[in-house]
Design an enzyme around this catalytic site. Structure first.
Site, PDB file in Angstrom:
ATOM      1  CG  ASN A 168       3.302  98.465  48.674  1.00 20.20           C
ATOM      2  OD1 ASN A 168       3.930  97.905  49.581  1.00 20.20           O
ATOM      3  ND2 ASN A 168       3.339  99.773  48.516  1.00 20.20           N
ATOM      4  CG  ASP A 174       3.225  94.313  52.017  1.00 17.03           C
ATOM      5  OD1 ASP A 174       2.956  95.392  51.483  1.00 17.03           O
ATOM      6  OD2 ASP A 174       3.600  94.214  53.197  1.00 17.03           O
ATOM      7  NE  ARG A 177      -0.208  92.834  58.982  1.00 18.08           N
ATOM      8  CZ  ARG A 177       0.161  94.026  58.502  1.00 18.08           C
ATOM      9  NH1 ARG A 177       1.361  94.499  58.784  1.00 18.08           N
ATOM     10  NH2 ARG A 177      -0.645  94.719  57.731  1.00 18.08           N
TER      11      ARG A 177
HETATM   12  O1  MRU Z   1       0.514  97.184  56.878  1.00 17.71           O
HETATM   13  P1  MRU Z   1       1.995  97.436  56.780  1.00 17.71           P
HETATM   14  O2  MRU Z   1       2.424  98.705  57.435  1.00 17.71           O
HETATM   15  O3  MRU Z   1       2.789  96.247  57.224  1.00 17.71           O
HETATM   16  O4  MRU Z   1       2.245  97.607  55.212  1.00 17.71           O
HETATM   17  C1  MRU Z   1       3.553  97.843  54.786  1.00 17.71           C
HETATM   18  C2  MRU Z   1       3.666  98.075  53.326  1.00 17.71           C
HETATM   19  O5  MRU Z   1       2.721  97.954  52.585  1.00 17.71           O
HETATM   20  C3  MRU Z   1       5.043  98.361  52.818  1.00 17.71           C
HETATM   21  O6  MRU Z   1       4.992  99.237  51.734  1.00 17.71           O
HETATM   22  C4  MRU Z   1       5.655  97.017  52.359  1.00 17.71           C
HETATM   23  O7  MRU Z   1       5.629  96.111  53.392  1.00 17.71           O
HETATM   24  C5  MRU Z   1       7.040  97.180  51.861  1.00 17.71           C
HETATM   25  S1  MRU Z   1       8.153  97.422  53.205  1.00 17.71           S
HETATM   26  C6  MRU Z   1       9.724  97.493  52.647  1.00 17.71           C
END
Ligand code: MRU
Length: 352
Positions: A246, A236, A88
């Site tokens: 994010n 992120d 990712r």
């Molecule tokens: O696609 P995801 O579920 O991995 O996305 C997660 C997010 O966007 C969260 O808000 C981010 O990772 C912060 S987690 C503490």
């Protein structure tokens, strides 16, 4: 609180979050390829949690390398690092974990191959434990922004499930509650994969936090009615100028907050801050499959066959919309974030 991941008896036990809240199913991972698959398929997701998963994946991967020397071991780890790094692109935590382990290996290069294999298991578990402590510190710095009686909006899932435990955006809420403040949370459902509905609502209910679920398009109307006091989200990848990547939809929430004069906070562990990138337009944004949009839970079709779909998993919120970035080192104005790069900085001068 529910655990997203755990190292147990030489294996990694991962909660399959893609099935929540309908099924609570754990997956036993015995090699790094399964960990990589789990990250790609969102069995585990959330920036800090995938960083921890990557570290545990490396600890699993190293066990199978037949190397006689440090040099051979490092060469054998190359495909492990690369596979995990390619899972990712947006969250910086996988890169952070790989770089930390590479440095750890360099620092311990005089140990035997067997000892290094053992040490990597310890290091992965240390990364996990440290993340929980980091979140608690974010909670202590962030709770100052939450008053008794406040209603907090959050987007996506930046809770226990997205981290080693305790969460980032949820940590200030949990600490404020421990301080005796009465808090309510409003969770955006967070299309398309519904991390808010499936995960945030589920884990906050389990933790005894009063939570109300809303559709993503309700937040503006509730702000207009005065029913939201502040917003806290995770990240992120946050970059040098304070721009924040994010989950998709975060930017819209931030703009709405600005319009309604509602403070908008980002809970960001230092492991999610990428000082190598100057501004948000350089953050790689993951685009995911059309099926996530045209189907619910990969099963129920909700859009016409063959419709064109754009599915950006993340967006970037410019620093100007952000009231403060809450880290384990304190809460800072986005413009002051870059000062954390300096070793000799007096944090009290810039902390909020
Ligand atoms: O696609 P995801 O579920 O991995 O996305 C997660 C997010 O966007 C969260 O808000 C981010 O990772 C912060 S987690 C503490």
């Amino acid at each position: 609180m529910v655990k997203a991941i755990e190292w147990k008896d030489g294996k990694v036990i991962m909660l399959d979050q893609s099935k929540l809240p309908i099924e609570v199913q754990y997956i036993e991972c015995t090699n790094y390829e399964i960990i990589a698959e789990g990250i790609r398929k969102l069995w585990i997701r959330g920036a800090p949690a995938i960083g921890i998963a990557a570290a545990m994946g490396i600890a699993l991967g190293v066990q199978d390398i037949k190397a006689k020397s440090y040099k051979e071991l490092i060469k054998g780890l190359d495909p492990v690092f690369n596979t995990l790094l390619l899972t990712r692109p947006t969250a910086v935590n996988i890169k952070w974990a790989v770089e930390r382990i590479k440095k750890f290996l360099r620092d311990n290069k005089n140990e035997s191959v067997q000892r290094l294999k053992e040490l990597l298991i310890e290091e992965a578990q240390k990364i996990h434990k440290e993340d929980i402590e980091v979140n608690k510190a974010i909670g202590r710095w962030g709770s100052q922004f939450i008053k008794d009686g406040d209603t907090v909006l959050t987007h996506c899932n930046a809770g226990s499930l997205a981290t080693g435990g305790y969460g980032t955006a949820t940590a200030p809420i949990l600490v404020a509650m421990e301080q005796g403040k009465k808090i309510q949370v409003i969770a955006d459902e967070t299309r398309p994969v519904l991390q808010g509905a499936r995960l945030t609502a589920w884990e906050l209910m389990q933790a005894g936090v009063p939570v109300t679920l809303i559709t993503d398009n309700s937040a503006g109307a509730l702000m207009k009615k005065g029913e939201i006091d502040l917003a806290i989200v995770g990240t992120d990848r946050t970059v040098r100028n304070g721009d924040v990547a994010n989950k998709i939809g975060t930017y819209s929430v931030a703009v709405l907050c600005k319009e309604h004069k509602i403070p908008f906070y980002v809970a960001a562990p230092m492991s999610s801050i990428d000082f190598s990138i100057p501004k948000g337009d350089r953050i790689p944004i993951e685009e995911r499959s059309a099926e996530e949009v045209t189907h619910v839970f990969n099963k129920c079709q909700i859009a016409p066959d063959g419709v064109r779909v754009r599915n950006m998993a993340f967006d970037v919120t410019p620093a100007k919309y952000i009231t403060a970035i809450i880290t384990e080192r304190g809460a800072f104005r986005p413009k002051d974030l870059r000062k954390l790069m300096k070793k000799d900085i007096n944090l009290d001068e810039i902390r909020l």
